[in-house]
Design a protein around this motif. Sequence first.
Motif, mmCIF file in Angstrom:
data_model
loop_
_atom_site.group_PDB
_atom_site.id
_atom_site.type_symbol
_atom_site.label_atom_id
_atom_site.label_comp_id
_atom_site.label_asym_id
_atom_site.label_seq_id
_atom_site.Cartn_x
_atom_site.Cartn_y
_atom_site.Cartn_z
ATOM 1 N N GLU A 1 -10.793 4.509 6.411
ATOM 2 C CA GLU A 1 -10.683 3.327 7.273
ATOM 3 C C GLU A 1 -9.398 2.527 7.051
ATOM 4 O O GLU A 1 -9.335 1.343 7.383
ATOM 5 C CB GLU A 1 -11.910 2.411 7.120
ATOM 6 N N VAL A 2 -8.373 3.166 6.473
ATOM 7 C CA VAL A 2 -7.084 2.506 6.253
ATOM 8 C C VAL A 2 -5.988 3.338 6.903
ATOM 9 O O VAL A 2 -5.921 4.551 6.715
ATOM 10 C CB VAL A 2 -6.788 2.325 4.745
ATOM 11 N N LEU A 3 -5.135 2.670 7.673
ATOM 12 C CA LEU A 3 -3.978 3.319 8.287
ATOM 13 C C LEU A 3 -2.755 3.002 7.439
ATOM 14 O O LEU A 3 -2.568 1.863 7.025
ATOM 15 C CB LEU A 3 -3.732 2.775 9.698
ATOM 16 N N ARG A 4 -1.932 4.012 7.188
ATOM 17 C CA ARG A 4 -0.644 3.801 6.550
ATOM 18 C C ARG A 4 0.405 3.974 7.627
ATOM 19 O O ARG A 4 0.517 5.036 8.227
ATOM 20 C CB ARG A 4 -0.425 4.782 5.402
ATOM 21 N N VAL A 5 1.169 2.893 7.876
ATOM 22 C CA VAL A 5 2.153 2.874 8.958
ATOM 23 C C VAL A 5 3.517 2.508 8.380
ATOM 24 O O VAL A 5 3.651 1.529 7.644
ATOM 25 C CB VAL A 5 1.753 1.849 10.047
ATOM 26 N N GLU A 6 4.526 3.310 8.754
ATOM 27 C CA GLU A 6 5.900 3.054 8.332
ATOM 28 C C GLU A 6 6.635 2.369 9.478
ATOM 29 O O GLU A 6 6.678 2.869 10.584
ATOM 30 C CB GLU A 6 6.594 4.373 7.965
ATOM 31 N N GLU A 7 7.167 1.166 9.176
ATOM 32 C CA GLU A 7 7.951 0.416 10.159
ATOM 33 C C GLU A 7 9.260 0.008 9.495
ATOM 34 O O GLU A 7 9.245 -0.725 8.503
ATOM 35 C CB GLU A 7 7.190 -0.826 10.637
ATOM 36 N N ASP A 8 10.372 0.499 10.021
ATOM 37 C CA ASP A 8 11.696 0.137 9.518
ATOM 38 C C ASP A 8 11.822 0.329 8.003
ATOM 39 O O ASP A 8 12.352 -0.524 7.298
ATOM 40 C CB ASP A 8 12.041 -1.309 9.889
ATOM 41 N N GLY A 9 11.307 1.440 7.499
ATOM 42 C CA GLY A 9 11.433 1.759 6.080
ATOM 43 C C GLY A 9 10.351 1.180 5.188
ATOM 44 O O GLY A 9 10.218 1.575 4.043
ATOM 45 N N ALA A 10 9.581 0.225 5.691
ATOM 46 C CA ALA A 10 8.492 -0.364 4.905
ATOM 47 C C ALA A 10 7.179 0.317 5.290
ATOM 48 O O ALA A 10 6.953 0.629 6.465
ATOM 49 C CB ALA A 10 8.401 -1.866 5.165
ATOM 50 N N LEU B 1 2.567 6.360 12.321
ATOM 51 C CA LEU B 1 1.307 6.449 11.592
ATOM 52 C C LEU B 1 1.424 7.608 10.604
ATOM 53 O O LEU B 1 1.507 8.768 11.005
ATOM 54 C CB LEU B 1 0.133 6.661 12.553
ATOM 55 N N LEU B 2 1.472 7.283 9.327
ATOM 56 C CA LEU B 2 1.645 8.296 8.289
ATOM 57 C C LEU B 2 0.325 8.968 7.926
ATOM 58 O O LEU B 2 0.285 10.168 7.659
ATOM 59 C CB LEU B 2 2.262 7.676 7.036
ATOM 60 N N SER B 3 -0.758 8.161 7.880
ATOM 61 C CA SER B 3 -2.060 8.723 7.532
ATOM 62 C C SER B 3 -3.164 7.778 7.962
ATOM 63 O O SER B 3 -2.936 6.590 8.206
ATOM 64 C CB SER B 3 -2.155 8.985 6.023
ATOM 65 N N PHE B 4 -4.364 8.353 8.038
ATOM 66 C CA PHE B 4 -5.565 7.571 8.308
ATOM 67 C C PHE B 4 -6.679 8.168 7.466
ATOM 68 O O PHE B 4 -7.057 9.324 7.647
ATOM 69 C CB PHE B 4 -5.947 7.623 9.791
ATOM 70 N N SER B 5 -7.157 7.393 6.489
ATOM 71 C CA SER B 5 -8.277 7.849 5.673
ATOM 72 C C SER B 5 -8.982 6.634 5.091
ATOM 73 O O SER B 5 -8.363 5.582 4.864
ATOM 74 C CB SER B 5 -7.811 8.784 4.560
#
Length: 155
Positions: free
Chosen positions: A128-137, A122-126
Amino acid sequence: MAAKQKVTDLVAEMVAPVLREAGLELVEVEYKKEGANWILRVFLDRPGGAVDLDDCAHVSETLSTALDEVDPIPNAYFLEVSSAGAERPLKTERDFERAVGKRVFLSFYEPLDGKKNIEGTLLSFSDEVLRVEEDGAVFAVPKEKIAAARLALVW
């Protein structure tokens, strides 16, 4: 459902002072029927530390006594008090904010970018949107699309 919600809210209120005194926090209260039995579950966490058996026993004894005095639940039930665990659920904004930088598992109501679930950092939460890095994407995941979220162990 409304009655179950009232039970969980009441238990959350009743246990709050005990948790504050012990340096613990409430993760979740569940009240549901499993087979022929009703189960009242209280999940705990300790910010920056671990919940141990003594913590659970103390909260269980204190809450049980308070519930016996007030008697807010009309039917018989089993009380279970435990740690939320290493793969604790993420439900509130605070849960997501505290999980930034950690590995999470998300499942969706419907596929998002062709995926039913994602496990990554989990890169960030702001907003109401989560930014998630999975396998480089990196995926931008609207919170309302998430069916379930939890911390994920890294093996």
